[in-house]
Motif scaffolding. Structure first.
Motif, PDB file in Angstrom:
ATOM      1  N   ARG A  93       0.828  -1.209   0.000  1.00 29.08           N
ATOM      2  CA  ARG A  93       0.000   0.000   0.000  1.00 29.08           C
ATOM      3  C   ARG A  93       0.860   1.255   0.000  1.00 29.08           C
ATOM      4  O   ARG A  93       0.550   2.227  -0.711  1.00 29.08           O
ATOM      5  CB  ARG A  93      -0.952  -0.013   1.202  1.00 29.08           C
ATOM      6  CG  ARG A  93      -2.053  -1.071   1.113  1.00 29.08           C
ATOM      7  CD  ARG A  93      -3.097  -0.861   2.192  1.00 29.08           C
ATOM      8  NE  ARG A  93      -2.558  -1.021   3.541  1.00 29.08           N
ATOM      9  CZ  ARG A  93      -2.461  -2.192   4.167  1.00 29.08           C
ATOM     10  NH1 ARG A  93      -2.854  -3.301   3.568  1.00 29.08           N
ATOM     11  NH2 ARG A  93      -1.983  -2.254   5.396  1.00 29.08           N
ATOM     12  N   MET A  94       1.922   1.249   0.775  1.00 33.18           N
ATOM     13  CA  MET A  94       2.795   2.422   0.825  1.00 33.18           C
ATOM     14  C   MET A  94       3.525   2.612  -0.507  1.00 33.18           C
ATOM     15  O   MET A  94       3.709   3.737  -0.969  1.00 33.18           O
ATOM     16  CB  MET A  94       3.785   2.289   1.983  1.00 33.18           C
ATOM     17  CG  MET A  94       3.147   2.399   3.345  1.00 33.18           C
ATOM     18  SD  MET A  94       4.369   2.420   4.684  1.00 33.18           S
ATOM     19  CE  MET A  94       5.194   3.990   4.355  1.00 33.18           C
ATOM     20  N   THR A  95       3.921   1.522  -1.122  1.00 29.22           N
ATOM     21  CA  THR A  95       4.576   1.612  -2.424  1.00 29.22           C
ATOM     22  C   THR A  95       3.636   2.212  -3.458  1.00 29.22           C
ATOM     23  O   THR A  95       4.015   3.100  -4.234  1.00 29.22           O
ATOM     24  CB  THR A  95       5.048   0.224  -2.887  1.00 29.22           C
ATOM     25  OG1 THR A  95       5.982  -0.307  -1.945  1.00 29.22           O
ATOM     26  CG2 THR A  95       5.715   0.308  -4.263  1.00 29.22           C
ATOM     27  N   ALA A  96       2.397   1.736  -3.464  1.00 29.76           N
ATOM     28  CA  ALA A  96       1.409   2.273  -4.404  1.00 29.76           C
ATOM     29  C   ALA A  96       1.172   3.751  -4.158  1.00 29.76           C
ATOM     30  O   ALA A  96       1.019   4.536  -5.103  1.00 29.76           O
ATOM     31  CB  ALA A  96       0.102   1.495  -4.283  1.00 29.76           C
ATOM     32  N   ALA A  97       1.161   4.163  -2.892  1.00 26.46           N
ATOM     33  CA  ALA A  97       0.946   5.570  -2.567  1.00 26.46           C
ATOM     34  C   ALA A  97       2.114   6.430  -3.013  1.00 26.46           C
ATOM     35  O   ALA A  97       1.932   7.533  -3.547  1.00 26.46           O
ATOM     36  CB  ALA A  97       0.720   5.722  -1.063  1.00 26.46           C
ATOM     37  N   VAL A  98       3.341   5.930  -2.814  1.00 24.96           N
ATOM     38  CA  VAL A  98       4.531   6.693  -3.214  1.00 24.96           C
ATOM     39  C   VAL A  98       4.606   6.827  -4.727  1.00 24.96           C
ATOM     40  O   VAL A  98       4.797   7.927  -5.274  1.00 24.96           O
ATOM     41  CB  VAL A  98       5.801   6.017  -2.662  1.00 24.96           C
ATOM     42  CG1 VAL A  98       7.048   6.639  -3.286  1.00 24.96           C
ATOM     43  CG2 VAL A  98       5.856   6.131  -1.141  1.00 24.96           C
ATOM     44  N   LEU A  99       4.453   5.712  -5.426  1.00 28.60           N
ATOM     45  CA  LEU A  99       4.592   5.740  -6.879  1.00 28.60           C
ATOM     46  C   LEU A  99       3.413   6.435  -7.546  1.00 28.60           C
ATOM     47  O   LEU A  99       3.550   6.968  -8.651  1.00 28.60           O
ATOM     48  CB  LEU A  99       4.740   4.317  -7.417  1.00 28.60           C
ATOM     49  CG  LEU A  99       5.972   3.554  -6.914  1.00 28.60           C
ATOM     50  CD1 LEU A  99       6.037   2.168  -7.553  1.00 28.60           C
ATOM     51  CD2 LEU A  99       7.255   4.328  -7.206  1.00 28.60           C
ATOM     52  N   GLY A 100       2.246   6.439  -6.882  1.00 28.83           N
ATOM     53  CA  GLY A 100       1.065   7.056  -7.450  1.00 28.83           C
ATOM     54  C   GLY A 100       0.782   8.451  -6.927  1.00 28.83           C
ATOM     55  O   GLY A 100      -0.314   8.981  -7.147  1.00 28.83           O
ATOM     56  N   ALA A 101       1.754   9.064  -6.285  1.00 32.36           N
ATOM     57  CA  ALA A 101       1.543  10.407  -5.736  1.00 32.36           C
ATOM     58  C   ALA A 101       1.275  11.414  -6.852  1.00 32.36           C
ATOM     59  O   ALA A 101       1.908  11.378  -7.903  1.00 32.36           O
ATOM     60  CB  ALA A 101       2.753  10.832  -4.921  1.00 32.36           C
ATOM     61  N   LYS A 102       0.320  12.307  -6.618  1.00 33.08           N
ATOM     62  CA  LYS A 102      -0.017  13.333  -7.606  1.00 33.08           C
ATOM     63  C   LYS A 102       0.838  14.583  -7.478  1.00 33.08           C
ATOM     64  O   LYS A 102       0.795  15.460  -8.337  1.00 33.08           O
ATOM     65  CB  LYS A 102      -1.488  13.719  -7.468  1.00 33.08           C
ATOM     66  CG  LYS A 102      -2.470  12.618  -7.844  1.00 33.08           C
ATOM     67  CD  LYS A 102      -3.900  13.131  -7.756  1.00 33.08           C
ATOM     68  CE  LYS A 102      -4.897  12.070  -8.165  1.00 33.08           C
ATOM     69  NZ  LYS A 102      -6.299  12.571  -8.106  1.00 33.08           N
ATOM     70  N   ALA A 103       1.605  14.691  -6.414  1.00 34.75           N
ATOM     71  CA  ALA A 103       2.405  15.898  -6.181  1.00 34.75           C
ATOM     72  C   ALA A 103       3.447  16.083  -7.273  1.00 34.75           C
ATOM     73  O   ALA A 103       3.991  15.101  -7.800  1.00 34.75           O
ATOM     74  CB  ALA A 103       3.091  15.805  -4.817  1.00 34.75           C
ATOM     75  N   PRO A 104       3.744  17.317  -7.652  1.00 34.83           N
ATOM     76  CA  PRO A 104       4.790  17.554  -8.647  1.00 34.83           C
ATOM     77  C   PRO A 104       6.149  17.125  -8.117  1.00 34.83           C
ATOM     78  O   PRO A 104       6.397  17.155  -6.906  1.00 34.83           O
ATOM     79  CB  PRO A 104       4.727  19.071  -8.875  1.00 34.83           C
ATOM     80  CG  PRO A 104       4.089  19.624  -7.638  1.00 34.83           C
ATOM     81  CD  PRO A 104       3.135  18.574  -7.162  1.00 34.83           C
ATOM     82  N   LEU A 105       7.026  16.721  -9.012  1.00 34.59           N
ATOM     83  CA  LEU A 105       8.359  16.286  -8.594  1.00 34.59           C
ATOM     84  C   LEU A 105       9.261  17.457  -8.233  1.00 34.59           C
ATOM     85  O   LEU A 105      10.243  17.292  -7.516  1.00 34.59           O
ATOM     86  CB  LEU A 105       9.004  15.455  -9.714  1.00 34.59           C
ATOM     87  CG  LEU A 105       8.316  14.136 -10.043  1.00 34.59           C
ATOM     88  CD1 LEU A 105       9.082  13.405 -11.148  1.00 34.59           C
ATOM     89  CD2 LEU A 105       8.195  13.249  -8.811  1.00 34.59           C
ATOM     90  N   GLY A 106       8.929  18.640  -8.740  1.00 35.69           N
ATOM     91  CA  GLY A 106       9.736  19.814  -8.421  1.00 35.69           C
ATOM     92  C   GLY A 106      11.006  19.886  -9.248  1.00 35.69           C
ATOM     93  O   GLY A 106      11.209  19.108 -10.179  1.00 35.69           O
ATOM     94  N   PRO A 107      11.900  20.801  -8.902  1.00 35.95           N
ATOM     95  CA  PRO A 107      13.123  20.986  -9.695  1.00 35.95           C
ATOM     96  C   PRO A 107      14.116  19.853  -9.486  1.00 35.95           C
ATOM     97  O   PRO A 107      14.059  19.137  -8.475  1.00 35.95           O
ATOM     98  CB  PRO A 107      13.671  22.309  -9.165  1.00 35.95           C
ATOM     99  CG  PRO A 107      13.187  22.360  -7.742  1.00 35.95           C
ATOM    100  CD  PRO A 107      11.818  21.736  -7.762  1.00 35.95           C
ATOM    101  N   VAL A 108      15.010  19.707 -10.457  1.00 38.25           N
ATOM    102  CA  VAL A 108      16.115  18.767 -10.304  1.00 38.25           C
ATOM    103  C   VAL A 108      17.175  19.439  -9.438  1.00 38.25           C
ATOM    104  O   VAL A 108      17.774  20.450  -9.818  1.00 38.25           O
ATOM    105  CB  VAL A 108      16.706  18.383 -11.668  1.00 38.25           C
ATOM    106  CG1 VAL A 108      17.945  17.493 -11.483  1.00 38.25           C
ATOM    107  CG2 VAL A 108      15.662  17.663 -12.513  1.00 38.25           C
ATOM    108  N   ASN A 109      17.394  18.901  -8.253  1.00 40.75           N
ATOM    109  CA  ASN A 109      18.404  19.450  -7.349  1.00 40.75           C
ATOM    110  C   ASN A 109      19.056  18.309  -6.585  1.00 40.75           C
ATOM    111  O   ASN A 109      18.783  17.126  -6.855  1.00 40.75           O
ATOM    112  CB  ASN A 109      17.796  20.481  -6.396  1.00 40.75           C
ATOM    113  CG  ASN A 109      16.616  19.926  -5.602  1.00 40.75           C
ATOM    114  OD1 ASN A 109      16.585  18.732  -5.277  1.00 40.75           O
ATOM    115  ND2 ASN A 109      15.637  20.772  -5.291  1.00 40.75           N
TER     116      ASN A 109
END
Length: 308
Positions: free
Chosen positions: A161-177
């Motif tokens: 369940r946690m894996t599905a939540a992490v991989l399916g997160a809708k949040a933007p990834l943000g900048p490459v840093n």
């Protein structure tokens, strides 16, 4: 690591069954042995840069952006029809029809979701007409969230369940840093991956539109392509990194055991999920071996097994 140093491709658009346009790029001389490259979730044609550079001198390399990635737009249908394994198979069929002549065969290489695309298309007439051999690279047919080790917990329902939540997160990834590269390296690459390769992967992944990233994550969470895997009745090589957290080596063994004609399993010690970027020479060598063996001058004279 960009496509800027490569010769200008011959670009074209393949139109899928539901009308979705698929961006395709063709490199190398006309009439040369054909290779079709299908990239994975959150990636693009750029993911295959090193393979294109190495193979285009003496192969016709056909690479395409999966729908919603790179220059291929997201499907108009946002429900199950637009994002589905059926759509993946439709897109691949469209690419094969647009780039290969009648009866012309090619070696197909699929990484991650690209390998799943090949499994989804295995029973399609166009696939069987055009596919001579396949490389399944860092991929799996089912149980993706159950087997992934991105979340450092014991196997079980909570980890899945946690894996599905992490991989399916809708949040933007943000900048490459520095922070985002460290997270991406942990999740998708081997611990010894060179900084420039981590940077290259991060820029490709972060360029994936959020809607496509989420839409395909939902498909992958419920993936079951076991039947399609068994339909791959042609020579198939399997390659996996031993430190792959997204599609661990257990998937590779499942595929080897289920494939009717597996030509071998290559385990790359200490490498993660992004094998075409982490070990480009090894992946290219596997593609070359398949083209040399199955796209030779006398290939068309070889008997083809029923259903292949």
């Amino acid at each position: 690591m960009t496509l800027q140093s490569l010769p200008a491709p011959r670009a074209l658009t393949a139109v899928s069954a539901d009308g979705t346009p698929v961006h395709v790029e063709v490199y190398g001389p006309e009439g040369a042995p054909a290779v079709v490259l299908s990239h994975g979730w959150t990636c693009s044609i750029a993911f295959w840069t090193e393979q294109i550079r190495a193979l285009a001198a003496d192969h016709r390399v056909i690479a395409y952006d999966q729908r919603g990635h790179g220059r291929s737009p997201a499907p108009a249908a946002t429900g199950g029809a637009g994002y589905s394994t059926t759509a993946l198979a439709d897109d691949l069929e469209a690419v094969l029809a647009a780039t290969l002549g009648p009866g012309e065969r090619a070696v197909l290489a699929g990484h991650s979701m690209g390998g799943m695309t090949i499994m989804a298309a295995a029973g399609r007439p166009a696939f069987r007409q055009h596919a001579a051999a396949v490389l399944l690279c860092s991929t799996g047919p089912s149980r993706l969230t159950a087997e992934a080790t991105v979340v450092p917990l014991r196997p079980g329902g909570l980890r899945s369940r946690m894996t599905a939540a992490v991989l399916g997160a809708k949040a933007p990834l943000g900048p490459v840093n520095a922070v985002s590269k460290k997270i991406l390296k942990y999740a998708t690459m081997g611990p010894a991956s060179a900084p420039e390769r981590v940077e290259a992967c991060a820029r490709i992944v972060h360029a994936c539109p959020r809607g496509a990233r989420y839409g395909w994550s939902q498909v992958l969470a419920g993936l079951d392509l076991e039947a399609g895997l068994r339909e791959l009745r042609l020579p198939v090589a399997v390659l996996v990194g031993t430190a792959d957290r997204l599609t661990p080596p257990v998937h590779a063994q499942v595929m080897v055991d289920a494939l009717p004609h597996c030509t071998g399993l290559v385990r790359l010690a200490g490498l993660g999920h992004m094998t075409p970027v982490e070990a480009p020479e090894a992946v290219t060598a596997q593609i070359r071996e398949l083209t040399l063996t199955y796209l030779g001058v006398n290939f068309s004279a070889l008997p083809i097994s029923e259903g292949s």
